[in-house]
Structures are given as structure tokens and as C-alpha cells.
Design an enzyme around this catalytic site. Structure first.
Site, PDB file in Angstrom:
ATOM      1  N   THR A 205       5.488  44.930   4.449  1.00 39.53           N
ATOM      2  CA  THR A 205       4.804  44.863   3.154  1.00 39.53           C
ATOM      3  C   THR A 205       3.531  44.030   3.199  1.00 39.53           C
ATOM      4  O   THR A 205       3.075  43.536   2.174  1.00 39.53           O
ATOM      5  CB  THR A 205       5.755  44.325   2.061  1.00 39.53           C
ATOM      6  N   TRP A 206       2.955  43.894   4.375  1.00 42.22           N
ATOM      7  CA  TRP A 206       1.707  43.139   4.491  1.00 42.22           C
ATOM      8  C   TRP A 206       0.626  43.758   3.602  1.00 42.22           C
ATOM      9  O   TRP A 206      -0.034  43.081   2.819  1.00 42.22           O
ATOM     10  CB  TRP A 206       1.264  43.112   5.948  1.00 42.22           C
TER      11      TRP A 206
ATOM     12  N   ASP B 185      10.324  43.774   5.278  1.00 42.18           N
ATOM     13  CA  ASP B 185       9.665  42.635   5.925  1.00 42.18           C
ATOM     14  C   ASP B 185       8.543  42.133   5.023  1.00 42.18           C
ATOM     15  O   ASP B 185       7.589  42.860   4.754  1.00 42.18           O
ATOM     16  CB  ASP B 185       9.102  43.099   7.271  1.00 42.18           C
TER      17      ASP B 185
ATOM     18  N   TYR C 232       1.471  37.120   3.084  1.00 40.20           N
ATOM     19  CA  TYR C 232       1.025  38.481   2.768  1.00 40.20           C
ATOM     20  C   TYR C 232       0.461  38.507   1.354  1.00 40.20           C
ATOM     21  O   TYR C 232       1.194  38.422   0.366  1.00 40.20           O
ATOM     22  CB  TYR C 232       2.168  39.486   2.859  1.00 40.20           C
TER      23      TYR C 232
ATOM     24  N   GLN D 221      12.104  39.850  17.473  1.00 36.10           N
ATOM     25  CA  GLN D 221      11.236  40.972  17.115  1.00 36.10           C
ATOM     26  C   GLN D 221       9.976  40.863  17.970  1.00 36.10           C
ATOM     27  O   GLN D 221       9.239  39.895  17.864  1.00 36.10           O
ATOM     28  CB  GLN D 221      10.868  40.882  15.628  1.00 36.10           C
TER      29      GLN D 221
END
Length: 178
Positions: free
Chosen positions: A20-21, A53, A58, A163
């Protein structure tokens, strides 16, 4: 959708997630239609993408607000949230408020301190372990890791998930981590 277990946390997540940046908007992505972003999150969840995420950075907190709005329409237990590390203890409290939830499923540290004499790894891991013991996070994650950093996390606490960027063009993990 295929799911994977996340360490010893008791969580399992689908192979694909939703970042969701861009939803945060701001100078990187420009103005966004928040209602459309909420609809995109809801549609992703309907299609089986339940890993969301987000991070305080963000859109300077805006992404979390949009995700929080979407979560008002979703059964909280159906999605998994993860956040980046900024100022661990303070940011988790603020993130919980913006997201309108009492826990974060996976808290990721995205970059470790370049100078452990200023921010020792054991203090970072200690803060994460405290948050996990308090039930504010369910799993500890990290990205941009070296094998030595992974060993450090395990020495001072635990690490549930890693990750890393991995593709046909970026294969560093094959030599350094696997």
C-alpha cells in the site's frame, strides 16, 4: 490461494500480498482517490489476497488511515497486517490507533541500523519481543538481511519471517541466505 506458515506465530498467509505504498499518495505517488483505494483493498481481500503491507512512512501515515478505513468493512481476523520499523515502540502505538486495531500481525524491520553502537541490534530485538509478549504484534519479520543479522535476531530473540527481494535478476539470497 496457496498459504505459507509464518514462523512459529500460528499465522499463515497467502503467497501474494498487497503493498500500500502508493495508496499513501504524497510526493511519490501524487493525489489518490481514497474511496477507490479502499475499494481496491476490499476487492483484493475478496479475491483471497489477505496480506496487507503498510507502514507509517507510506504517505506520511496516510496509507495506514486508508487501510484502517478499509478494515472497518472487513472481519479483522481475515487479514494480516505488517508494518515497517521506524521508531518501534512509539510507532506501533500510533499505527494501532490509525489502523483502528489492537494488534499488528507481522511487524517488519526493513533496514537495520548502520551503526550498532548507536542502535544495538539487541535493543531492536528486545523491543520487538516486548511488543510480541504484549500481544501488540503476532510475528517478527525483517527484510534486507544478511546471514549475520539473522543470527543476531535469533541470538537476542526470534525471527518469524524474512522478506527479501528475489527474482531472476536479483538472486543474492541464493548465495547469502539459503
Amino acid at each position: 490461494m496457496e498459504k505459507r506458515n509464518i514462523g512459529k506465530s500460528g499465522l499463515s498467509a497467502p503467497f501474494l500480498g498487497m503493498g500500500t505504498w502508493a495508496i499513501g499518495g504524497g510526493s511519490w505517488w501524487g493525489d489518490n482517490d481514497d474511496a477507490l483505494s479502499v475499494k481496491a483493498i476490499l476487492t483484493a481481500v475478496e479475491q483471497g489476497i489477505t496480506w496487507v503491507d503498510t507502514a507509517p512512512i507510506y504517505g506520511l501515515y496516510h496509507s495506514e488511515e486508508v487501510v484502517g478505513e478499509a478494515m472497518k468493512h472487513i472481519d479483522r481476523d481475515k487479514i494480516i497486517l505488517d508494518l515497517s520499523e521506524k521508531s518501534i515502540l512509539e510507532d506501533v502505538e500510533e499505527s494501532l490507533k490509525r489502523l483502528g486495531t489492537d494488534h499488528i500481525d507481522v511487524l517488519y524491520t526493513h533496514w537495520q541500523s548502520p551503526d550498532f553502537s548507536i542502535f544495538p541490534l539487541e535493543e531492536t530485538v528486545s523491543a520487538l519481543m516486548k511488543l510480541k509478549a504484549q500481544g501488540k504484534i503476532r510475528a517478527i519479520g525483517a527484510s534486507n538481511m544478511t546471514a549475520d543479522l539473522i543470527r543476531g535476531y535469533c541470538q537476542y530473540g526470534e525471527l518469524d519471517v524474512i522478506q527479501e527481494k528475489y527474482s531472476l535478476l536479483t538472486r543474492r539470497v541464493e548465495k547469502q541466505l539459503l
